[in-house]
Scaffold this active site. Structure first.
Site, mmCIF file in Angstrom:
data_model
loop_
_atom_site.group_PDB
_atom_site.id
_atom_site.type_symbol
_atom_site.label_atom_id
_atom_site.label_comp_id
_atom_site.label_asym_id
_atom_site.label_seq_id
_atom_site.Cartn_x
_atom_site.Cartn_y
_atom_site.Cartn_z
ATOM 1 N N ASP A 135 -14.500 16.783 4.080
ATOM 2 C CA ASP A 135 -15.654 16.270 3.355
ATOM 3 C C ASP A 135 -16.889 17.107 3.693
ATOM 4 O OD1 ASP A 135 -14.160 14.232 2.267
ATOM 5 O OD2 ASP A 135 -14.880 12.699 3.663
ATOM 6 N N ARG A 136 -17.824 17.154 2.762
ATOM 7 C CA ARG A 136 -19.050 17.921 2.968
ATOM 8 C C ARG A 136 -19.769 17.499 4.239
ATOM 9 N NH1 ARG A 136 -24.520 17.638 1.692
ATOM 10 N NH2 ARG A 136 -24.257 15.517 0.912
#
Length: 287
Positions: A135-136
């Site tokens: 995930d970012r």
């Protein structure tokens, strides 16, 4: 538009072309109606091609289901002000220590400011692609493959559960069950909806959660659903520190890097599918 790389349009400055599936008819008219004048103008500039590499002109008509390819104009992005050290590199793979706030690969408003594009530009590897995703907002160990023809061999390691992934996380909550525990649930992530959610049904996500003391937890996922660790921890009364999505959505400015999510991809362990070499990669970041 989706991204892929036909032979007629190579990767340019770390980015492949967009592929547009047509509804059929005059290509110029369709591009203008769907994407606006700026995209349609690429036809006049000779920057739109068909699958066989032919240049689309104002007179080009194509049937429904045909594809054209073009380079999209990049959005204005907020630079992510953190380095991404390379921890390991050989002919087949590159392993990096991804910082918080940097997306793994282009999606939505994050295009150039992604781990994949940064690495393609820095290492001059136009076919470099992630074997898995973080995930970012998650930092830590991230594995890339260097060439298209070997990508599937490494991606299958993850889909087959042949990679041991360990995460570290911090939470100020208090668990609602005794730890360690294995959380199994059915997690759904719908397009356009920020939060993933759990629903009744056959479990598709599994995480071992262990308490290491001092609000530190070790998470060992058996599966890789989107936001799985954040959802499972919140379900145990242990939402992660600085989580802007779980249990509640908190609006954070795009240029606010002050409070990173306290979640770290600590290590990856697997046997290389091409060389049979045992690998174990560990982040040098702290959670």
């Amino acid at each position: 538009m989706s991204r892929m790389r036909p032979a007629s349009l190579p990767v340019r400055d770390g980015l492949g072309p967009a592929r547009v599936r047509l509804r059929g008819g005059a290509v110029l008219v369709e591009l203008d109606s769907r994407f606006g004048e700026a995209v349609a103008a690429k036809v006049f500039d000779g920057e739109v091609v068909t699958a066989d590499g032919s240049v689309v002109t104002a007179a080009t008509v194509l049937p429904p289901g045909a594809h054209v390819y073009l380079y999209r104009d990049l959005p204005v992005e907020v630079p992510v002000p953190f380095e991404m050290p390379v921890r390991y590199r050989d002919d087949n793979i590159v392993v990096v220590d991804k910082p918080h706030f940097l997306a793994t690969m282009p999606r939505g408003r994050h295009v150039a400011e992604t781990a994949m594009v940064r690495l393609r530009r820095a290492l001059d590897l136009p076919e470099l692609s992630p074997a898995h995703r973080l995930d970012r907002l998650t930092a830590g160990v991230l594995l890339f493959t260097t060439r298209r023809e070997i990508r599937g061999s490494y991606q299958r390691l993850f889909s087959d559960g042949a990679v041991t992934k360990v995460y570290l996380a911090r939470s100020a909550g208090r668990p609602t069950v005794d730890l360690p525990t294995v959380v199994r649930s059915r997690i759904i992530k719908e397009r356009g909806r920020l939060q993933a959610f759990e629903e009744p049904g056959e479990p598709n996500a599994e995480t071992l959660v262990e308490d290491l003391g001092d609000d530190l937890y070790r998470l060992t996922p058996r599966t890789g659903r989107t936001h799985q660790l954040r959802v499972h921890m919140a379900s145990l009364g242990l939402p992660l520190r600085n989580d802007s999505l779980y249990p509640q959505i908190v609006d954070v400015a795009p240029d606010d890097f002050a409070n990173p999510l306290r979640l770290l991809a600590h290590s990856l362990e697997f046997v290389d599918p091409l060389t049979a070499t045992p690998h174990r990669f560990v982040t040098e970041r702290v959670v």
